[in-house]
Enzyme design. Structure first.
Site, PDB file in Angstrom:
ATOM      1  N   ASP A  15      34.551 -17.572  32.838  1.00 21.95           N
ATOM      2  CA  ASP A  15      34.852 -18.811  31.834  1.00 21.95           C
ATOM      3  C   ASP A  15      33.834 -19.206  30.065  1.00 21.95           C
ATOM      4  OD1 ASP A  15      37.022 -19.221  33.778  1.00 21.95           O
ATOM      5  OD2 ASP A  15      35.904 -20.667  34.809  1.00 21.95           O
ATOM      6  N   GLU A 187      45.864 -22.103  28.940  1.00 22.47           N
ATOM      7  CA  GLU A 187      44.712 -23.625  29.163  1.00 22.47           C
ATOM      8  C   GLU A 187      43.443 -22.519  28.819  1.00 22.47           C
ATOM      9  OE1 GLU A 187      43.377 -22.309  33.749  1.00 22.47           O
ATOM     10  OE2 GLU A 187      43.876 -20.301  33.319  1.00 22.47           O
TER      11      GLU A 187
END
Length: 540
Positions: A15, A187
Protein backbone atom coordinates in the site's frame (compact mmCIF):
# COMPACT_ATOMS: atom_id res chain seq x y z
CA UNK A 1 19.15 6.16 -17.97
CA UNK A 2 19.91 3.51 -15.31
CA UNK A 3 17.32 0.88 -14.49
CA UNK A 4 16.00 -0.51 -11.24
CA UNK A 5 14.59 -4.00 -10.86
CA UNK A 6 11.23 -4.30 -9.13
CA UNK A 7 10.24 -4.47 -6.38
CA UNK A 8 12.04 -1.44 -4.97
CA UNK A 9 10.88 -2.30 -1.43
CA UNK A 10 11.10 -6.10 -1.29
CA UNK A 11 9.30 -8.09 1.37
CA UNK A 12 6.27 -6.97 3.35
CA UNK A 13 5.85 -3.32 2.22
CA UNK A 14 2.30 -2.92 0.87
CA UNK A 15 0.00 0.00 0.00
CA UNK A 16 2.73 2.54 -0.88
CA UNK A 17 2.13 6.27 -0.46
CA UNK A 18 4.89 8.29 -2.13
CA UNK A 19 5.84 11.93 -1.59
CA UNK A 20 8.56 14.27 -2.81
CA UNK A 21 9.66 17.27 -0.75
CA UNK A 22 12.43 19.13 -2.57
CA UNK A 23 14.98 16.52 -3.60
CA UNK A 24 13.81 13.96 -1.06
CA UNK A 25 11.41 11.12 -1.79
CA UNK A 26 9.50 9.25 0.91
CA UNK A 27 7.38 6.11 0.74
CA UNK A 28 5.03 5.15 3.58
CA UNK A 29 3.73 1.57 3.72
CA UNK A 30 1.30 -0.43 5.85
CA UNK A 31 2.48 -2.31 8.93
CA UNK A 32 -0.79 -3.92 10.08
CA UNK A 33 -0.38 -5.56 13.54
CA UNK A 34 3.39 -4.95 13.72
CA UNK A 35 4.64 -2.18 16.00
CA UNK A 36 5.70 0.66 15.67
CA UNK A 37 3.20 1.70 13.01
CA UNK A 38 3.91 2.74 9.38
CA UNK A 39 7.24 2.22 7.65
CA UNK A 40 8.78 5.26 5.95
CA UNK A 41 11.62 4.80 3.47
CA UNK A 42 13.70 7.63 2.02
CA UNK A 43 15.46 8.05 -1.32
CA UNK A 44 17.22 10.74 -3.31
CA UNK A 45 16.98 9.01 -6.69
CA UNK A 46 14.00 6.56 -6.70
CA UNK A 47 16.49 3.67 -7.00
CA UNK A 48 17.99 3.36 -3.52
CA UNK A 49 15.73 3.32 -0.49
CA UNK A 50 16.51 3.29 3.22
CA UNK A 51 14.15 2.74 6.13
CA UNK A 52 14.40 5.88 8.26
CA UNK A 53 11.48 5.91 10.70
CA UNK A 54 8.20 4.48 11.95
CA UNK A 55 6.20 7.46 13.21
CA UNK A 56 3.50 5.77 15.31
CA UNK A 57 5.55 4.96 18.38
CA UNK A 58 3.42 5.58 21.47
CA UNK A 59 0.17 4.46 23.03
CA UNK A 60 -1.63 7.74 22.35
CA UNK A 61 -1.11 7.19 18.63
CA UNK A 62 -1.57 3.44 18.37
CA UNK A 63 -2.51 0.55 20.64
CA UNK A 64 -3.20 -2.65 18.71
CA UNK A 65 -3.57 -5.10 21.57
CA UNK A 66 -6.52 -7.28 20.60
CA UNK A 67 -6.33 -6.43 16.89
CA UNK A 68 -6.75 -9.67 14.89
CA UNK A 69 -4.20 -10.85 12.35
CA UNK A 70 -3.90 -8.57 9.30
CA UNK A 71 -5.73 -5.77 11.12
CA UNK A 72 -4.04 -2.76 12.70
CA UNK A 73 -2.51 -0.09 10.45
CA UNK A 74 -3.89 -0.13 6.92
CA UNK A 75 -2.88 2.01 3.93
CA UNK A 76 -1.25 5.15 5.35
CA UNK A 77 -1.25 8.33 3.29
CA UNK A 78 1.80 10.61 3.62
CA UNK A 79 1.56 14.20 2.31
CA UNK A 80 3.14 17.61 2.77
CA UNK A 81 1.30 20.94 2.54
CA UNK A 82 4.38 23.13 2.14
CA UNK A 83 4.77 23.62 5.87
CA UNK A 84 4.59 20.23 7.53
CA UNK A 85 4.05 16.53 6.98
CA UNK A 86 0.66 14.88 7.37
CA UNK A 87 -0.02 11.19 7.89
CA UNK A 88 -3.46 9.61 7.70
CA UNK A 89 -3.95 6.00 8.79
CA UNK A 90 -6.50 3.42 9.84
CA UNK A 91 -6.36 1.20 12.93
CA UNK A 92 -8.59 -1.76 12.06
CA UNK A 93 -10.11 -3.50 15.07
CA UNK A 94 -12.20 -6.00 13.13
CA UNK A 95 -12.23 -6.93 9.46
CA UNK A 96 -13.85 -10.36 9.05
CA UNK A 97 -17.55 -10.77 8.44
CA UNK A 98 -20.04 -8.07 7.46
CA UNK A 99 -18.83 -5.46 9.96
CA UNK A 100 -15.56 -3.59 9.92
CA UNK A 101 -14.40 -1.42 12.82
CA UNK A 102 -11.99 0.94 11.10
CA UNK A 103 -10.86 3.95 13.12
CA UNK A 104 -9.19 6.66 11.05
CA UNK A 105 -6.71 9.18 12.43
CA UNK A 106 -4.58 12.12 11.29
CA UNK A 107 -1.16 13.09 12.69
CA UNK A 108 1.33 15.75 11.60
CA UNK A 109 4.99 16.67 12.11
CA UNK A 110 7.39 19.50 11.20
CA UNK A 111 9.96 16.97 9.95
CA UNK A 112 9.77 13.40 8.74
CA UNK A 113 11.64 12.22 11.85
CA UNK A 114 9.04 13.95 14.02
CA UNK A 115 7.99 14.73 16.58
CA UNK A 116 4.66 13.41 15.33
CA UNK A 117 1.56 14.79 17.01
CA UNK A 118 -1.08 12.98 18.97
CA UNK A 119 -3.78 11.82 16.58
CA UNK A 120 -6.91 13.64 15.51
CA UNK A 121 -9.78 11.21 15.13
CA UNK A 122 -11.50 11.56 11.74
CA UNK A 123 -14.15 8.84 11.36
CA UNK A 124 -14.76 5.10 11.27
CA UNK A 125 -17.00 4.81 8.22
CA UNK A 126 -14.45 3.09 6.00
CA UNK A 127 -10.75 2.64 5.49
CA UNK A 128 -7.79 3.75 3.31
CA UNK A 129 -8.23 7.48 4.08
CA UNK A 130 -6.11 10.15 2.40
CA UNK A 131 -5.65 13.90 2.70
CA UNK A 132 -5.54 16.22 -0.33
CA UNK A 133 -4.18 19.76 0.01
CA UNK A 134 -5.85 21.93 -2.63
CA UNK A 135 -4.11 24.98 -4.11
CA UNK A 136 -6.64 27.29 -2.40
CA UNK A 137 -5.49 26.10 1.03
CA UNK A 138 -8.44 23.84 1.76
CA UNK A 139 -7.86 20.24 2.83
CA UNK A 140 -9.99 17.36 1.68
CA UNK A 141 -10.39 13.99 3.31
CA UNK A 142 -11.11 10.99 1.08
CA UNK A 143 -11.92 7.44 2.10
CA UNK A 144 -13.84 4.41 0.94
CA UNK A 145 -17.27 3.85 2.50
CA UNK A 146 -18.27 0.50 3.99
CA UNK A 147 -21.90 -0.66 3.94
CA UNK A 148 -22.60 -3.88 5.84
CA UNK A 149 -25.98 -4.24 4.08
CA UNK A 150 -24.59 -4.48 0.55
CA UNK A 151 -24.10 -7.84 -1.12
CA UNK A 152 -21.91 -9.27 -2.35
CA UNK A 153 -19.15 -6.69 -1.99
CA UNK A 154 -19.99 -4.21 0.79
CA UNK A 155 -17.87 -1.45 -0.82
CA UNK A 156 -20.20 1.51 -1.40
CA UNK A 157 -17.76 3.91 -3.03
CA UNK A 158 -15.34 6.77 -2.40
CA UNK A 159 -16.51 9.66 -0.21
CA UNK A 160 -15.20 13.22 0.05
CA UNK A 161 -15.42 15.67 2.94
CA UNK A 162 -13.52 18.78 3.98
CA UNK A 163 -11.07 18.66 6.89
CA UNK A 164 -10.49 21.74 9.04
CA UNK A 165 -7.01 21.52 10.64
CA UNK A 166 -7.74 24.36 13.07
CA UNK A 167 -10.87 22.69 14.41
CA UNK A 168 -9.25 19.27 14.10
CA UNK A 169 -12.29 17.63 12.54
CA UNK A 170 -14.22 16.95 9.36
CA UNK A 171 -16.68 19.67 8.41
CA UNK A 172 -19.44 20.23 5.88
CA UNK A 173 -21.29 17.76 3.72
CA UNK A 174 -20.03 14.34 2.70
CA UNK A 175 -20.59 12.97 -0.80
CA UNK A 176 -19.99 9.67 -2.54
CA UNK A 177 -18.01 10.82 -5.58
CA UNK A 178 -17.07 7.50 -7.23
CA UNK A 179 -18.56 4.01 -7.03
CA UNK A 180 -15.86 2.27 -9.05
CA UNK A 181 -16.09 -0.08 -12.01
CA UNK A 182 -17.40 -3.59 -12.53
CA UNK A 183 -14.10 -4.88 -11.10
CA UNK A 184 -15.54 -3.76 -7.72
CA UNK A 185 -13.97 -3.49 -4.25
CA UNK A 186 -13.04 0.15 -4.84
CA UNK A 187 -10.65 1.50 -2.18
CA UNK A 188 -7.31 3.28 -1.72
CA UNK A 189 -8.45 6.71 -3.00
CA UNK A 190 -5.99 9.54 -3.69
CA UNK A 191 -6.69 12.97 -5.18
CA UNK A 192 -4.37 15.10 -7.37
CA UNK A 193 -4.83 18.33 -9.33
CA UNK A 194 -3.33 19.13 -12.73
CA UNK A 195 -4.28 21.47 -15.59
CA UNK A 196 -7.67 22.23 -14.06
CA UNK A 197 -8.60 18.57 -13.49
CA UNK A 198 -9.00 16.70 -10.25
CA UNK A 199 -7.67 13.17 -10.69
CA UNK A 200 -8.92 10.33 -8.50
CA UNK A 201 -6.68 7.28 -8.27
CA UNK A 202 -8.21 4.17 -6.69
CA UNK A 203 -7.47 0.50 -6.14
CA UNK A 204 -9.97 -2.10 -7.31
CA UNK A 205 -10.43 -5.84 -7.58
CA UNK A 206 -9.26 -6.68 -4.07
CA UNK A 207 -5.64 -7.27 -3.17
CA UNK A 208 -5.37 -10.65 -4.90
CA UNK A 209 -4.66 -11.54 -8.51
CA UNK A 210 -7.41 -9.28 -9.93
CA UNK A 211 -5.96 -6.16 -8.32
CA UNK A 212 -5.77 -2.96 -10.41
CA UNK A 213 -5.19 0.79 -10.32
CA UNK A 214 -8.09 2.82 -11.69
CA UNK A 215 -7.90 6.50 -12.72
CA UNK A 216 -10.78 8.96 -13.15
CA UNK A 217 -11.01 12.77 -13.44
CA UNK A 218 -13.33 15.73 -13.10
CA UNK A 219 -13.22 19.51 -13.47
CA UNK A 220 -15.08 19.72 -10.14
CA UNK A 221 -13.76 18.09 -6.99
CA UNK A 222 -17.28 16.83 -6.26
CA UNK A 223 -17.51 15.13 -9.66
CA UNK A 224 -18.87 13.59 -11.76
CA UNK A 225 -15.67 11.64 -12.50
CA UNK A 226 -15.05 10.15 -15.93
CA UNK A 227 -12.98 6.99 -16.31
CA UNK A 228 -9.58 6.77 -17.98
CA UNK A 229 -9.72 5.46 -21.60
CA UNK A 230 -7.86 2.33 -20.44
CA UNK A 231 -9.92 2.19 -17.25
CA UNK A 232 -7.12 0.40 -15.37
CA UNK A 233 -3.72 2.02 -15.74
CA UNK A 234 -1.84 -0.74 -13.86
CA UNK A 235 -2.90 -4.37 -13.54
CA UNK A 236 -1.59 -7.92 -13.97
CA UNK A 237 -5.03 -9.52 -13.82
CA UNK A 238 -5.04 -10.67 -17.45
CA UNK A 239 -1.36 -11.67 -17.51
CA UNK A 240 -0.86 -14.57 -15.08
CA UNK A 241 2.71 -15.23 -16.23
CA UNK A 242 4.01 -11.71 -15.64
CA UNK A 243 6.78 -11.54 -13.02
CA UNK A 244 4.84 -8.95 -11.00
CA UNK A 245 1.38 -10.12 -9.92
CA UNK A 246 -1.38 -8.58 -7.77
CA UNK A 247 -0.48 -5.13 -9.12
CA UNK A 248 -2.62 -2.36 -7.67
CA UNK A 249 -2.97 0.29 -4.95
CA UNK A 250 -0.74 3.01 -6.37
CA UNK A 251 0.40 6.60 -5.87
CA UNK A 252 1.86 9.21 -8.24
CA UNK A 253 4.98 11.35 -7.86
CA UNK A 254 6.75 13.87 -10.11
CA UNK A 255 10.52 14.34 -10.26
CA UNK A 256 12.09 17.83 -10.16
CA UNK A 257 12.72 17.63 -13.93
CA UNK A 258 9.09 16.83 -14.72
CA UNK A 259 9.09 13.06 -15.10
CA UNK A 260 6.25 11.10 -13.53
CA UNK A 261 6.33 7.76 -11.71
CA UNK A 262 3.79 5.53 -10.01
CA UNK A 263 4.57 3.26 -7.08
CA UNK A 264 2.22 0.36 -6.56
CA UNK A 265 1.62 -2.80 -4.60
CA UNK A 266 2.74 -6.10 -6.13
CA UNK A 267 3.42 -9.73 -5.23
CA UNK A 268 5.79 -12.40 -6.53
CA UNK A 269 4.26 -15.88 -6.17
CA UNK A 270 6.45 -18.98 -6.00
CA UNK A 271 5.75 -22.63 -6.72
CA UNK A 272 2.91 -24.31 -8.53
CA UNK A 273 0.49 -23.15 -5.83
CA UNK A 274 1.50 -19.51 -6.47
CA UNK A 275 2.09 -18.42 -2.88
CA UNK A 276 3.49 -14.99 -1.99
CA UNK A 277 5.85 -15.77 0.89
CA UNK A 278 7.30 -12.26 0.84
CA UNK A 279 3.83 -10.76 1.11
CA UNK A 280 2.84 -7.66 -0.82
CA UNK A 281 5.74 -5.49 -1.94
CA UNK A 282 6.28 -2.04 -3.49
CA UNK A 283 7.20 -1.60 -7.16
CA UNK A 284 7.66 1.49 -9.35
CA UNK A 285 6.66 2.29 -12.94
CA UNK A 286 7.52 5.17 -15.24
CA UNK A 287 4.49 7.09 -16.49
CA UNK A 288 3.75 10.06 -18.74
CA UNK A 289 1.03 12.63 -19.33
CA UNK A 290 -0.29 12.44 -22.89
CA UNK A 291 -1.83 15.21 -25.00
CA UNK A 292 -5.30 14.17 -23.83
CA UNK A 293 -4.32 15.09 -20.22
CA UNK A 294 -4.51 11.47 -19.15
CA UNK A 295 -1.72 9.63 -17.36
CA UNK A 296 -0.38 6.46 -18.99
CA UNK A 297 2.10 3.93 -17.64
CA UNK A 298 5.06 3.38 -19.96
CA UNK A 299 4.69 -0.07 -21.56
CA UNK A 300 1.60 -0.49 -19.38
CA UNK A 301 -0.87 -1.28 -18.04
CA UNK A 302 1.03 -4.50 -17.27
CA UNK A 303 3.81 -3.61 -14.80
CA UNK A 304 7.43 -3.87 -15.93
CA UNK A 305 10.11 -5.73 -14.03
CA UNK A 306 12.84 -3.27 -15.10
CA UNK A 307 12.19 0.48 -15.03
CA UNK A 308 14.25 3.55 -15.95
CA UNK A 309 14.87 5.77 -12.92
CA UNK A 310 17.16 8.76 -12.23
CA UNK A 311 19.51 6.83 -9.92
CA UNK A 312 21.72 3.77 -10.20
CA UNK A 313 20.70 1.03 -7.77
CA UNK A 314 23.27 -0.25 -5.29
CA UNK A 315 22.20 -3.66 -3.99
CA UNK A 316 25.20 -4.30 -1.75
CA UNK A 317 23.19 -3.62 1.40
CA UNK A 318 20.34 -5.81 0.15
CA UNK A 319 22.67 -8.79 -0.06
CA UNK A 320 24.75 -8.11 3.04
CA UNK A 321 24.25 -10.29 6.15
CA UNK A 322 22.68 -8.59 9.17
CA UNK A 323 23.77 -9.46 12.69
CA UNK A 324 21.57 -7.75 15.25
CA UNK A 325 22.85 -7.03 18.74
CA UNK A 326 21.10 -4.90 21.30
CA UNK A 327 23.53 -2.74 23.27
CA UNK A 328 21.99 0.39 21.72
CA UNK A 329 18.38 -0.76 21.88
CA UNK A 330 16.30 -2.58 19.30
CA UNK A 331 17.65 -2.06 15.74
CA UNK A 332 15.32 -0.25 13.35
CA UNK A 333 14.86 -3.34 11.15
CA UNK A 334 13.10 -5.16 13.98
CA UNK A 335 9.47 -4.95 15.05
CA UNK A 336 7.17 -6.60 17.55
CA UNK A 337 3.46 -7.35 17.69
CA UNK A 338 0.66 -4.98 18.73
CA UNK A 339 1.75 -3.55 22.06
CA UNK A 340 2.84 0.08 22.60
CA UNK A 341 4.68 -1.07 25.74
CA UNK A 342 7.72 -2.99 24.47
CA UNK A 343 9.31 -2.79 27.90
CA UNK A 344 6.79 -5.44 29.01
CA UNK A 345 8.08 -7.97 26.47
CA UNK A 346 11.83 -7.30 26.28
CA UNK A 347 14.78 -5.28 27.52
CA UNK A 348 18.14 -4.64 25.93
CA UNK A 349 21.36 -5.26 27.81
CA UNK A 350 24.69 -3.42 27.83
CA UNK A 351 26.54 -6.58 26.78
CA UNK A 352 24.57 -6.60 23.50
CA UNK A 353 22.13 -9.33 24.47
CA UNK A 354 18.35 -9.12 24.56
CA UNK A 355 16.17 -10.39 27.38
CA UNK A 356 12.76 -11.64 26.28
CA UNK A 357 10.12 -11.64 29.01
CA UNK A 358 7.79 -14.60 28.64
CA UNK A 359 4.23 -13.49 28.00
CA UNK A 360 1.32 -15.06 26.11
CA UNK A 361 1.42 -17.76 23.45
CA UNK A 362 2.80 -17.25 19.98
CA UNK A 363 -0.80 -17.14 18.78
CA UNK A 364 -1.88 -14.30 21.05
CA UNK A 365 -3.58 -11.19 19.70
CA UNK A 366 -2.77 -9.22 22.85
CA UNK A 367 0.71 -9.43 24.34
CA UNK A 368 3.41 -11.79 23.21
CA UNK A 369 7.20 -11.53 23.30
CA UNK A 370 8.22 -11.80 19.66
CA UNK A 371 10.93 -9.61 18.10
CA UNK A 372 11.41 -10.17 14.38
CA UNK A 373 12.42 -8.77 11.01
CA UNK A 374 10.90 -9.12 7.55
CA UNK A 375 11.82 -11.94 5.22
CA UNK A 376 13.01 -10.04 2.14
CA UNK A 377 14.65 -12.88 0.22
CA UNK A 378 13.27 -16.14 -1.13
CA UNK A 379 16.36 -17.90 0.27
CA UNK A 380 18.05 -17.04 3.55
CA UNK A 381 19.67 -18.42 6.69
CA UNK A 382 18.85 -17.12 10.15
CA UNK A 383 20.18 -18.05 13.55
CA UNK A 384 20.29 -17.07 17.19
CA UNK A 385 21.86 -18.21 20.45
CA UNK A 386 19.49 -18.46 23.42
CA UNK A 387 19.97 -19.19 27.09
CA UNK A 388 16.65 -20.38 28.56
CA UNK A 389 15.73 -22.56 31.52
CA UNK A 390 12.07 -23.61 31.31
CA UNK A 391 10.29 -25.36 34.16
CA UNK A 392 7.80 -27.27 32.00
CA UNK A 393 6.09 -27.45 28.60
CA UNK A 394 4.21 -24.18 29.13
CA UNK A 395 7.44 -22.20 28.96
CA UNK A 396 9.20 -22.07 25.60
CA UNK A 397 11.52 -19.77 23.69
CA UNK A 398 13.25 -19.99 20.35
CA UNK A 399 13.57 -19.10 16.69
CA UNK A 400 10.48 -18.64 14.54
CA UNK A 401 9.51 -18.06 10.93
CA UNK A 402 6.15 -16.39 11.45
CA UNK A 403 3.23 -15.08 9.42
CA UNK A 404 0.34 -15.07 11.89
CA UNK A 405 -1.30 -17.30 14.49
CA UNK A 406 -2.49 -19.66 11.76
CA UNK A 407 0.87 -20.30 10.12
CA UNK A 408 4.30 -20.31 11.65
CA UNK A 409 7.31 -22.57 12.23
CA UNK A 410 8.92 -22.42 15.66
CA UNK A 411 12.03 -24.20 16.95
CA UNK A 412 11.70 -23.99 20.73
CA UNK A 413 13.72 -24.66 23.83
CA UNK A 414 11.16 -26.03 26.27
CA UNK A 415 10.85 -28.72 28.93
CA UNK A 416 8.90 -31.90 29.46
CA UNK A 417 6.46 -32.02 32.37
CA UNK A 418 9.30 -33.48 34.49
CA UNK A 419 11.33 -30.29 33.97
CA UNK A 420 13.96 -31.82 31.67
CA UNK A 421 14.92 -29.49 28.82
CA UNK A 422 14.21 -30.49 25.24
CA UNK A 423 14.17 -29.07 21.75
CA UNK A 424 10.74 -29.17 20.12
CA UNK A 425 9.35 -27.90 16.80
CA UNK A 426 5.95 -26.23 17.05
CA UNK A 427 4.14 -25.46 13.81
CA UNK A 428 0.57 -24.54 12.93
CA UNK A 429 0.93 -25.17 9.19
CA UNK A 430 -2.16 -23.19 8.17
CA UNK A 431 -4.64 -24.95 10.44
CA UNK A 432 -7.41 -22.41 9.80
CA UNK A 433 -10.07 -22.11 11.16
CA UNK A 434 -8.88 -23.75 14.39
CA UNK A 435 -5.35 -22.36 14.80
CA UNK A 436 -4.22 -25.70 16.22
CA UNK A 437 -0.64 -26.90 16.38
CA UNK A 438 0.12 -29.54 13.79
CA UNK A 439 0.48 -32.89 15.56
CA UNK A 440 2.02 -35.33 16.07
CA UNK A 441 5.15 -33.28 16.68
CA UNK A 442 8.52 -34.35 15.37
CA UNK A 443 10.30 -36.26 18.14
CA UNK A 444 11.75 -33.86 20.75
CA UNK A 445 15.51 -33.80 21.25
CA UNK A 446 16.80 -34.00 24.84
CA UNK A 447 18.98 -31.07 25.91
CA UNK A 448 21.41 -30.58 28.78
CA UNK A 449 19.90 -28.73 31.71
CA UNK A 450 22.55 -26.00 31.38
CA UNK A 451 24.13 -24.19 28.47
CA UNK A 452 23.18 -21.95 25.59
CA UNK A 453 21.62 -23.41 22.44
CA UNK A 454 22.31 -22.21 18.89
CA UNK A 455 19.19 -22.36 16.72
CA UNK A 456 19.31 -22.11 12.93
CA UNK A 457 16.82 -22.09 10.07
CA UNK A 458 17.51 -22.37 6.33
CA UNK A 459 14.83 -21.35 3.84
CA UNK A 460 15.36 -22.02 0.13
CA UNK A 461 13.32 -20.70 -2.77
CA UNK A 462 10.44 -19.83 -0.48
CA UNK A 463 9.52 -23.51 -0.64
CA UNK A 464 11.76 -25.47 1.74
CA UNK A 465 12.50 -24.84 5.42
CA UNK A 466 14.94 -26.79 7.56
CA UNK A 467 15.74 -26.25 11.26
CA UNK A 468 19.11 -27.09 12.84
CA UNK A 469 20.74 -26.66 16.24
CA UNK A 470 24.04 -26.93 18.12
CA UNK A 471 24.86 -27.16 21.81
CA UNK A 472 27.14 -24.64 23.48
CA UNK A 473 30.72 -25.25 22.38
CA UNK A 474 29.74 -27.20 19.25
CA UNK A 475 30.52 -25.86 15.79
CA UNK A 476 28.61 -28.37 13.70
CA UNK A 477 24.88 -27.84 13.24
CA UNK A 478 22.59 -30.86 13.44
CA UNK A 479 19.28 -31.00 11.58
CA UNK A 480 16.05 -31.03 13.58
CA UNK A 481 12.87 -32.54 12.19
CA UNK A 482 11.86 -32.85 8.55
CA UNK A 483 12.13 -30.29 5.75
CA UNK A 484 8.90 -28.27 5.89
CA UNK A 485 6.92 -26.50 3.18
CA UNK A 486 8.13 -22.90 3.63
CA UNK A 487 5.36 -21.54 1.38
CA UNK A 488 2.93 -22.00 4.29
CA UNK A 489 4.05 -18.63 5.67
CA UNK A 490 2.33 -16.69 2.88
CA UNK A 491 -0.69 -14.52 2.15
CA UNK A 492 -2.44 -17.45 0.54
CA UNK A 493 -2.18 -19.52 3.75
CA UNK A 494 -2.84 -16.74 6.24
CA UNK A 495 -5.99 -18.24 7.67
CA UNK A 496 -8.46 -16.09 5.73
CA UNK A 497 -10.33 -16.29 2.43
CA UNK A 498 -8.96 -14.48 -0.64
CA UNK A 499 -8.22 -10.78 0.02
CA UNK A 500 -7.99 -11.51 3.74
CA UNK A 501 -4.30 -11.93 4.68
CA UNK A 502 -2.13 -8.89 4.20
CA UNK A 503 1.27 -9.08 5.85
CA UNK A 504 4.30 -11.26 5.03
CA UNK A 505 6.80 -13.64 6.55
CA UNK A 506 9.02 -12.60 9.49
CA UNK A 507 11.92 -14.37 11.15
CA UNK A 508 12.74 -13.68 14.78
CA UNK A 509 12.98 -14.75 18.41
CA UNK A 510 10.19 -15.30 20.89
CA UNK A 511 9.45 -16.35 24.45
CA UNK A 512 6.20 -17.52 26.06
CA UNK A 513 5.35 -18.33 29.64
CA UNK A 514 1.85 -19.75 29.89
CA UNK A 515 2.35 -20.20 33.62
CA UNK A 516 2.29 -16.42 33.96
CA UNK A 517 5.66 -16.35 35.75
CA UNK A 518 7.47 -14.11 33.23
CA UNK A 519 10.29 -16.59 32.59
CA UNK A 520 13.16 -14.85 30.81
CA UNK A 521 15.15 -15.95 27.77
CA UNK A 522 18.49 -14.31 27.01
CA UNK A 523 19.24 -13.84 23.31
CA UNK A 524 22.88 -13.21 22.31
CA UNK A 525 22.08 -12.04 18.77
CA UNK A 526 19.80 -12.53 15.77
CA UNK A 527 21.46 -13.09 12.41
CA UNK A 528 19.89 -12.94 8.94
CA UNK A 529 21.92 -13.96 5.88
CA UNK A 530 20.47 -13.59 2.37
CA UNK A 531 21.27 -16.40 -0.07
CA UNK A 532 21.31 -15.49 -3.76
CA UNK A 533 18.52 -17.25 -5.61
CA UNK A 534 17.29 -17.28 -9.20
CA UNK A 535 13.83 -16.29 -7.95
CA UNK A 536 15.22 -13.18 -6.35
CA UNK A 537 16.77 -9.99 -7.69
CA UNK A 538 20.01 -11.84 -8.39
CA UNK A 539 20.88 -12.35 -12.05
CA UNK A 540 22.52 -15.74 -12.72
Amino acid sequence: MPQVRNPILPGFNPDPSILRVGDDYYIATSTFEWYPGVQIHHSKDLANWKLITRPLTRKAQLDMRGDPDSCGVWAPCLTHDGKKFWLVYTDVKRKDGSFKDTHNYIVSAPAIEGPWSDPVYANSSGFDPSLFHDDDGRKWYVNMLWDHRRRPQLFEGIVLQEFDPKLGKLIGSRKNIFTGTELALVEGPLLYKRNGYYYLLTAEGGTGYDHAVTLARSKNIWGPYELHPQKYIITSKDHPHNALQRAGHGDIVDTPDGKTYIVHLTGRPVGQRRRCVLGRETAIQEAYWADDDWLYVKNGPVPSLFVDVPGTPDESDYWSPKRYTFESGLPLDLQWLRTPEPERISRTNKDGSLTLIGRESIGSWFEQSLIARRQQHFSFDAETVIDFHPEDQRQYAGLTVYYCRYNFFYLTITAHSDGKRELLILTSEASFPHSNLNTPFAAPIPLPQEGKIRLHVAVRGGLKLQFSYALEGEKELKKVGPAYDASIVSDECGGHPEHGSFTGSFVGVGCSDLNGLEAEARVDYLEYKPVKDVLDRYEV
